[in-house]
Design a protein around this motif. Structure first.
Motif, PDB file in Angstrom:
ATOM      1  N   ASN A 140      35.161  37.125  38.725  1.00 41.22           N
ATOM      2  CA  ASN A 140      35.096  38.347  37.924  1.00 41.22           C
ATOM      3  C   ASN A 140      36.456  39.028  37.847  1.00 41.22           C
ATOM      4  O   ASN A 140      36.877  39.484  36.784  1.00 41.22           O
ATOM      5  N   ALA A 141      37.147  39.066  38.993  1.00 43.86           N
ATOM      6  CA  ALA A 141      38.476  39.688  39.005  1.00 43.86           C
ATOM      7  C   ALA A 141      39.417  38.943  38.076  1.00 43.86           C
ATOM      8  O   ALA A 141      40.205  39.554  37.334  1.00 43.86           O
ATOM      9  N   LEU A 150      39.765  36.662  48.818  1.00 41.09           N
ATOM     10  CA  LEU A 150      39.185  37.510  47.777  1.00 41.09           C
ATOM     11  C   LEU A 150      40.026  38.769  47.553  1.00 41.09           C
ATOM     12  O   LEU A 150      40.424  39.093  46.421  1.00 41.09           O
ATOM     13  N   GLU A 151      40.313  39.449  48.656  1.00 37.62           N
ATOM     14  CA  GLU A 151      41.082  40.696  48.569  1.00 37.62           C
ATOM     15  C   GLU A 151      42.449  40.474  47.896  1.00 37.62           C
ATOM     16  O   GLU A 151      42.859  41.222  47.000  1.00 37.62           O
ATOM     17  N   GLU A 174      28.763  34.245  46.542  1.00 34.10           N
ATOM     18  CA  GLU A 174      28.766  35.617  46.031  1.00 34.10           C
ATOM     19  C   GLU A 174      30.207  36.167  45.987  1.00 34.10           C
ATOM     20  O   GLU A 174      30.609  36.790  45.010  1.00 34.10           O
ATOM     21  N   ARG A 175      30.969  35.883  47.024  1.00 31.14           N
ATOM     22  CA  ARG A 175      32.359  36.353  47.065  1.00 31.14           C
ATOM     23  C   ARG A 175      33.237  35.550  46.102  1.00 31.14           C
ATOM     24  O   ARG A 175      34.161  36.091  45.492  1.00 31.14           O
ATOM     25  N   ASP A 190      32.207  34.463  43.312  1.00 30.85           N
ATOM     26  CA  ASP A 190      31.919  35.046  41.997  1.00 30.85           C
ATOM     27  C   ASP A 190      32.680  36.355  41.792  1.00 30.85           C
ATOM     28  O   ASP A 190      33.086  36.677  40.664  1.00 30.85           O
ATOM     29  N   ARG A 191      32.883  37.108  42.854  1.00 33.82           N
ATOM     30  CA  ARG A 191      33.724  38.321  42.720  1.00 33.82           C
ATOM     31  C   ARG A 191      35.156  37.961  42.343  1.00 33.82           C
ATOM     32  O   ARG A 191      35.781  38.640  41.540  1.00 33.82           O
ATOM     33  N   CYS A 192      35.669  36.879  42.927  1.00 34.30           N
ATOM     34  CA  CYS A 192      37.001  36.385  42.530  1.00 34.30           C
ATOM     35  C   CYS A 192      37.012  36.051  41.043  1.00 34.30           C
ATOM     36  O   CYS A 192      37.935  36.434  40.306  1.00 34.30           O
ATOM     37  N   GLU A 212      42.213  39.506  44.148  1.00 34.26           N
ATOM     38  CA  GLU A 212      41.938  40.692  43.324  1.00 34.26           C
ATOM     39  C   GLU A 212      43.208  41.529  43.121  1.00 34.26           C
ATOM     40  O   GLU A 212      43.527  41.931  41.991  1.00 34.26           O
TER      41      GLU A 212
END
Lengths: 333, 333, 333, 333
Positions: free
Chosen positions: C107-108, C76-77, C100-101, C103-105, C80
């Motif tokens: 979004n990025a 993820l980090e 959830e993580r 989905d953060r990817c 991003e």
């Protein structure tokens, strides 16, 4: 890193060029062709210098070894020159179609003993070499029968046939080399017969396009070869080794390993659409690798000039057997 | 020599008639059908007396055993009568499509304990029984997975579908019986799902023509079934058993074992043109032979009425699982 | 020539390093690891600069694209950061074990739309991709059943199991992605069950080591997966696709294609001794090649971040189905 | 219903007895043996009258046809007697080991033309006859190559070898008949070679236990036979026909069709434990059925006395070729 000069820029050079580049221990230094433009077209693809003077190639300190991929009738000249220059030689097979000229090669190599490897690439096909290793390892005990199938997709142009040295020298020689290498011995006598069943022009040249051959080995082991210039389902390449304690077979390699079932045929594969350059693609790399390893390890390569002479002598005996209707002893040294 | 009365003269009777005649320890004494003319047509083919009164058949001292090959909805009545008369019974599967009526059969057999065999013929297919024997013998260790493929060449007439009890009760029941018999246990719970992909009329009846089923066994072993009412390449019947130390698979049986190579397909076989009567032809004979052996040896036949009840309970649970979208525990006794 | 920065110098980096070097359109510019010594050991093998500051890597104008081969919890980090830097990204799967993580990817990547490819390498295995292409081409008509076998040679260390996210998220996710990709659709609902049959420690962790899964597709097509953490004969990897007009199967790949006959077993091959790095070796190269082609051709790579999210959602639904004993609808976006 | 007299009550009579009984159009009337007790032991198994006077057998109006299953050296005498009596004859192969005595048989049959069938049972094996039918039907176009493998599980007792007429006359004759029947022609010339590799006693008798043979047909088609008196994995029986448009192969028949996978070998079958009586069991029935059909239909049986003479002439030519090291033209009529 072994600096390689590639002699030739025709069809076989286009086989070896990319494989030299892909080999982690080789780099392509020079591509030689008396026709400089042809050499330049090849260097555009594979890198290295283009050169049309052989003496310059042989004098180049960056050139550690030579790969000869020129027309067959030039092999003798180039082998002699490279041996004299002390360069390790990988030579595309056959050495020559004439026993007399092959013997001149052997003499040159005896006078200038450089590492020499004949490109019997089919030995280096992974399935063929796995079968040979299993046989030599005793996995199936003493050999009784060896069988080789080699059927080509379609007859070659008649001009090719005319220059081929005859079907046994052109094609059966591959099966002969494989079978002798697997058996670890060479035949006392051979019998061969043939027919012209596919292309009448081949018959008009006095040649045949379908043959059956038997090699009788000193141990009593018998080897069978069947060759055909045409095959409806593609390039059929199989081996069978039958020994005292078991049997080993190779299957044809395929583009994909899908098994197909439908209303016409079930558990089916597709035809064998490749010919030898595609079918044996990996083997050329493995053959170069053996050449490289032999030089690095300071030992002779495993496929020798004498192996080439033996295979040629056997192929010529097959041809004579076909004409005389009897078993023939090959003209070994 | 066991004197046999064959009840029924329809399709399944024409399967059993020749096999009774071919069995060295059986002779066909009587063929029974309430419709005497139908019975007479069958005796013209297979010999024996034609009879339309069941009490006469059961009173005949030449009749040592009964083979019931009548429509499913008559099985209960005939089993009750034959058991009461003390005759060993071989009954074509299923016993009945209703658990309640099957339980009445079981009660009748409990009250009149005669040798009883349910005709789960697929157990007696030579390859299926070889696989079961190898598994029970421990050849592949404790079972992890069992898989059964059963795909029919073409959907049956819609009238057949309507009377079939649904796809799980009609067809999956065979796979269920085989898998429980191989595993030596019956599932704690089952999950099944299905689609109507081939014949929309089947969907209109609320039934499906393609299903996937999972049976979860008490040992932890899991079994998968896939069934289809249509199959482009014929009647596909396969098993796979995966255990701790190995795997066993059966292949489809074929008309001939020729391998065909041509310009379209290679290493091919022909489609599986047979349906179950031809595919499992030998199994009917072997099933009758088990019935014969059990009687001669004074032991219960290996395929029991309770096996039939279990398979039906599991099939009904599959149907319920399909409708409810969850794993269901079968309604065992 | 695409300049590549390889993030990571652990096991997967040692898979990608040689393949980047072998790719004619890529060159390895940098190997990054926060632990500089580890990066340096990798550059000693594969060339390029060693680097432990990610911002320097991302600022390097020679770096045209990124290959992320670091531990899963760092994906993820790095995704991003790379997306923010505008660099095309190839990321080893899975994106993350948490929806959830993931989905953060997503979004990025939505905020910084760079070419992004998720490394579902098994799609790029030549046999798998030949099967998918044949299915998508309609060779076997509308799909009825898809089946995937994936059985591993031996259970992993228990520490690996603990961090794996469970068997479905760790392993079945590969089969799920393959089957959805072949079918061209994703399941409405899934059912899964599992057992602990091989390593009791796995059961003590609440996980299973043998599973059966059914995916029900919107079209009515049903897909079956069976997974096992142990397999006596090696790494068993097979697919079967059954459609209206035919069936396609893949076979296991083998070290050699010898068929062996002896007094114990005939027509036999050797066990499947390889695990996934060897079995799918070619697929990693073909996956990188797809990444390269997509960038060159200015189109999105074929294996997307959303595919990764879908596969994870389905795997999590399998796990929940196993615990709840019912079919579960995956939590799609 | 054809009344059959079975001449002989030894091993081959025990093959034919049950098959005559199983044939719906035949009944066993008499079993003849000059040794009455031996005949009586056989009638105890298969029914019919025991008889030791051949003239009584031939005078019996219930005897419609004769099956000769006596030792080879009695065939001539019985064929002459049965032909003179006007009885249709089925004679176990070979007619005789001597061409001169075979010609006396042919003369007797010419003088008394009764339906005569020579028991070349391997033609009636379902797979062999499917291959022949496909070839004759043109499925693979004009033939180029035919190949026959016939490897026996273990050498016979040396007494058997001494009386066998040599390996070609004893065993290769089967392959020769099959190949000529498939090809629809007989060879212009043959070449054969052999070794003694398994049982030194066989070599001491001047015979061989492993041979390779080539038959060259008038059409140009070439046929290969390999025979071995020993085979580690059992009784290996295969055919391959290669034609202009395709290839057909037969596989070995097996006890069961299970495919076995374990930690030693995968996709394996078991060894071929049967010898010819079991392997070709069905073929004896089908051969008798051809005899029956030919009589009923009033046509000559398909396997003739002349076929037997041709096969013997070819086998004798193989033997001579082996000794003289050259291709030999068989001594046809």
């Amino acid at each position: 890193m072994l600096g390689i000069a590639l002699l030739g820029s025709g069809r076989m050079a286009h086989v070896y060029g990319p494989k030299i580049n892909a080999h982690p221990g080789m780099r392509l230094v020079t591509i030689f062709n008396p026709n400089l433009q042809s050499a330049q077209r090849a260097t555009a693809d594979y890198g290295g210098k283009a050169e049309n003077a052989l003496d310059k190639v042989l004098a180049d300190p960056d050139v550690d070894a030579i790969v000869i991929a020129t027309p067959t009738d030039t092999h003798l000249e180039y082998v002699e020159a490279c041996a004299k220059a002390g360069k390790p030689i990988y030579c595309e097979k056959p050495l020559d179609q004439s026993l007399e000229r092959v013997d001149r090669c052997l003499n040159a190599l005896a006078a200038h003993p450089v590492p020499f490897m004949l490109g019997f690439n089919r030995r280096f096909d992974p399935d063929n070499s796995a079968l040979q290793a299993a046989v030599r390892n005793g996995d199936i005990g003493d050999l009784t029968f060896l069988m080789s199938w080699s059927r080509e997709p379609a007859p070659p142009p008649i001009d090719y046939v005319r220059r081929s040295g005859g079907y046994f020298v052109d094609a059966t020689i591959h099966d002969i080399d494989l079978l002798c290498w697997i058996a670890g011995e060479k035949p006392d006598e051979v019998y061969a017969t043939g027919s012209c069943l596919f292309d009448p022009q081949i018959g008009q040249e006095g040649d045949v396009d379908a043959t059956m051959t038997i090699l009788k080995m000193p141990s009593g082991c018998m080897a069978h070869v069947n060759n055909s210039r045409s095959c409806a389902y593609g390039f059929d390449q199989r081996l069978e080794a039958f020994g005292r304690t078991g049997m080993l077979q190779t299957k044809n390699l395929r583009d994909d390993n899908l098994i197909r079932w439908d209303s016409d045929r079930t558990e089916a594969a597709m035809p064998l659409k490749h010919f030898f350059l595609e079918r044996y693609d990996a083997s050329f790399f493995h053959a170069l690798d053996e050449f490289h390893k032999a030089i690095i390890e300071g030992r002779p390569p495993s496929s020798t000039a004498h192996d080439g002479r033996d295979a040629l002598a056997i192929a010529l005996a097959c041809d004579r057997s076909r004409l005389e209707g009897r078993a023939i002893r090959p003209d070994y040294l």
